[in-house]
Scaffold this motif. Structure first.
Motif, short mmCIF file in Angstrom:
data_model
loop_
_atom_site.label_atom_id
_atom_site.label_comp_id
_atom_site.label_asym_id
_atom_site.label_seq_id
_atom_site.Cartn_x
_atom_site.Cartn_y
_atom_site.Cartn_z
N ILE A 153 -5.24 6.86 -3.21
CA ILE A 153 -3.88 6.19 -3.57
C ILE A 153 -3.86 7.94 -3.65
O ILE A 153 -4.24 8.72 -4.31
CB ILE A 153 -3.71 4.80 -5.01
CG1 ILE A 153 -2.25 4.70 -4.87
CG2 ILE A 153 -4.50 5.88 -5.88
CD1 ILE A 153 -2.16 3.97 -5.70
N ASP A 154 -2.41 8.16 -4.16
CA ASP A 154 -1.65 9.31 -4.54
C ASP A 154 -0.78 8.71 -5.99
O ASP A 154 -0.79 7.91 -6.40
CB ASP A 154 -0.90 9.99 -3.18
CG ASP A 154 0.32 9.62 -3.58
OD1 ASP A 154 0.75 8.25 -3.16
OD2 ASP A 154 1.40 9.86 -3.10
N VAL A 155 -1.19 10.07 -6.63
CA VAL A 155 -0.43 10.07 -7.47
C VAL A 155 0.94 10.69 -7.50
O VAL A 155 1.29 11.60 -7.90
CB VAL A 155 -1.81 11.39 -9.11
CG1 VAL A 155 -1.14 10.97 -10.56
CG2 VAL A 155 -2.94 10.88 -8.78
N SER A 156 1.68 9.50 -8.26
CA SER A 156 2.57 9.30 -7.50
C SER A 156 3.64 8.97 -9.21
O SER A 156 4.81 9.80 -9.84
CB SER A 156 3.54 8.86 -6.93
OG SER A 156 3.19 7.81 -6.44
N ASP A 157 3.09 8.06 -9.52
CA ASP A 157 3.46 7.02 -10.97
C ASP A 157 2.81 7.22 -12.11
O ASP A 157 3.56 7.57 -13.57
CB ASP A 157 3.24 5.77 -10.51
CG ASP A 157 4.34 5.32 -9.27
OD1 ASP A 157 5.37 5.88 -8.92
OD2 ASP A 157 4.49 3.79 -9.55
N ASP A 205 1.03 -1.33 0.32
CA ASP A 205 -0.19 0.06 -0.30
C ASP A 205 1.14 1.41 -0.33
O ASP A 205 2.14 1.27 -0.22
CB ASP A 205 -0.73 -0.13 1.19
CG ASP A 205 -2.35 0.53 1.10
OD1 ASP A 205 -2.61 1.49 0.08
OD2 ASP A 205 -3.26 -0.25 1.57
N ASP A 206 0.59 2.65 0.20
CA ASP A 206 1.08 3.75 0.30
C ASP A 206 2.03 3.76 1.72
O ASP A 206 3.06 4.31 1.29
CB ASP A 206 0.56 5.04 0.20
CG ASP A 206 -0.24 5.28 -1.48
OD1 ASP A 206 -1.80 4.84 -1.70
OD2 ASP A 206 0.50 5.97 -2.17
N ALA A 207 1.78 3.41 2.49
CA ALA A 207 2.36 3.41 3.28
C ALA A 207 2.11 2.30 4.73
O ALA A 207 0.92 1.71 4.35
CB ALA A 207 1.96 3.94 4.35
N ARG A 247 -7.12 2.89 2.33
CA ARG A 247 -6.17 1.47 1.49
C ARG A 247 -6.57 1.71 0.28
O ARG A 247 -7.40 2.26 -0.74
CB ARG A 247 -7.01 0.08 2.02
CG ARG A 247 -6.89 0.26 3.78
CD ARG A 247 -7.34 -0.57 4.79
NE ARG A 247 -6.86 -1.66 4.14
CZ ARG A 247 -6.57 -2.64 4.74
NH1 ARG A 247 -6.54 -2.64 6.65
NH2 ARG A 247 -5.93 -4.50 4.41
N ARG A 248 -5.73 0.73 -0.37
CA ARG A 248 -5.81 0.00 -1.62
C ARG A 248 -6.63 -0.52 -2.03
O ARG A 248 -7.42 -1.19 -3.22
CB ARG A 248 -4.44 -0.19 -2.43
CG ARG A 248 -3.13 1.03 -2.20
CD ARG A 248 -1.77 1.31 -2.80
NE ARG A 248 -0.99 2.07 -3.14
CZ ARG A 248 0.11 1.55 -3.26
NH1 ARG A 248 0.47 0.82 -4.20
NH2 ARG A 248 1.30 2.94 -3.69
N ASP A 249 -7.28 -1.95 -1.13
CA ASP A 249 -7.63 -2.74 -1.71
C ASP A 249 -9.42 -3.11 -1.18
O ASP A 249 -10.08 -3.42 -0.78
CB ASP A 249 -7.24 -3.97 -0.72
CG ASP A 249 -6.97 -3.57 0.83
OD1 ASP A 249 -7.28 -2.55 1.63
OD2 ASP A 249 -6.42 -4.31 1.61
N SER A 266 3.08 13.07 1.29
CA SER A 266 1.65 11.93 0.14
C SER A 266 1.24 10.94 0.20
O SER A 266 0.05 11.14 -0.14
CB SER A 266 2.07 12.56 -1.67
OG SER A 266 1.01 12.29 -2.39
N ASP A 267 2.08 10.08 0.13
CA ASP A 267 2.13 8.71 0.79
C ASP A 267 0.74 8.57 2.35
O ASP A 267 0.08 7.75 2.18
CB ASP A 267 3.39 7.53 1.39
CG ASP A 267 3.23 7.77 -0.41
OD1 ASP A 267 2.56 7.31 -1.95
OD2 ASP A 267 4.62 7.22 -0.55
N ILE A 268 1.39 9.60 3.23
CA ILE A 268 0.85 9.31 4.68
C ILE A 268 -0.63 9.68 4.48
O ILE A 268 -1.91 9.23 3.91
CB ILE A 268 1.08 9.97 6.06
CG1 ILE A 268 3.14 10.11 6.45
CG2 ILE A 268 0.73 10.60 6.57
CD1 ILE A 268 3.09 8.40 7.04
#
Ligand SMILES: [Mg+2]
Length: 329
Positions: A218-222, A33-35, A156-158, A78-80
């Protein structure tokens, strides 16, 4: 087999398979996940780490050392935010630098880290300094989750479900547009470049989304398509996005009218948030939030192939060569 053959995400899966956590009951969210989230005493802690490498994530020619420091801290925040984390935030900073580096360079880098830390209320409480062939900055950041009926409120991503709507904060593609501007030559005080060099992570919005009962983010990082793809794989579901609804800034449209959508969908490093939840909760939050805009761009569907499909006004799928950034490709 090389890392470049399998890519970043298959590598993470392979590494995760080698880890055997004891006392898994205390680990609420592990790798993927992001963290990470764990329970200690009555509290739930959220932790993440992120690294920036000279020549990979930045080049001293196009960003100042202060900018590098800012972004290293901002990407962790951002991940937090993407987990719905709350302050206080505590950071550990590892600096790896060649021995011939000017002291002023190290100080400038740290000034950028400290400036972002001050703006977002992060206490830098320690870290490490080491020698390396090129500059590397690693930040580890710890926050906590708010409780509701004894359970942590998390993004969460799930947790995406068919019927949920997908929303994003702010505008997308500005950072990638700013990077392109930088690569084209010197251009001072361009708002796109500023968004690339000094991103503003959405910590307040992420925390508030979790507080309002939104479960997935989720954050837009990729890159938007790739990041939503992570939600689809983990939940597991599919996503359908309307290209016309993807929020683009006036600056990006003006600078790159032909490529604005592609930059927004695949560029990454915007450090905006994707929020996924029931329509009434998302729409209410979009209406009530004044700090930045929240735009609904699509919905979650059931899809055994976990696809993220971007559609034009005629319902035809728009495809790009890549969905986003992969560390090894
Ligand atoms: Mg992230």
């Amino acid at each position: 087999v090389k890392l470049s053959d399998i890519g970043e995400f298959a590598l993470i899966e392979r590494l995760a398979a080698r880890v055997h956590n004891v006392e898994a009951g205390e680990v609420i969210v592990g790798i993927g996940d992001d963290a990470a989230v764990w329970k200690a005493g009555g509290a739930y802690y959220i932790a993440t780490t992120d690294t920036m490498v000279e020549g990979v994530h930045f080049s001293p020619g196009s960003s100042s050392w202060g900018d590098v420091g800012w972004k290293a801290m901002a990407s962790n925040l951002s991940d937090i935010a993407a987990m719905g984390g709350w302050p206080p935030y505590f950071a550990l900073v590892t600096l790896a630098l060649p021995a011939k580096t000017d002291v002023e360079t190290a100080e400038a880098l740290y000034d950028g880290l400290a400036e972002c830390a001050r703006e977002y209320g992060v206490a830098i409480v320690g870290g490490d300094t080491v020698r390396a062939p090129q500059a590397i900055v690693t930040v580890a950041l710890i926050a906590s989750a708010k409780l509701h009926a004894g359970k942590p409120r998390l993004l969460r991503r799930d947790k995406a479900q068919p019927g949920d709507v997908i929303a994003v904060t702010g505008t997308l593609g500005d950072s990638a547009g700013g990077l392109r501007r930088l690569q084209e030559g010197p251009a001072a005080s361009d708002p796109l470049i500023r968004r690339h060099l000094r991103p503003q992570p959405r910590t307040n919005t992420g925390a508030e989304a979790a507080q309002r009962g939104i479960l997935c983010g989720i954050d837009v990082s990729d890159g938007l398509l790739q990041d939503i793809g992570h939600i689809c794989e983990r939940s597991p579901v599919g996503a359908v996005l309307q290209a016309a609804d993807v929020p683009l800034s006036a600056e990006l449209r003006a600078a790159y009218p032909k490529d604005a959508l592609q930059l927004a969908c695949t560029g990454g490093e915007d450090y905006e948030l994707v929020l996924v939840g029931r329509a009434p909760i998302i729409e209410k939050m979009a209406k009530e939030l004044t700090s930045e805009r929240i735009t609904v761009i699509g919905k979650i569907v059931s899809d055994p192939e976990h696809r993220v499909r971007l559609l034009n006004d005629n319902g035809e799928e728009i495809r790009f060569e890549r969905a986003g950034w992969d560390a090894f490709r």
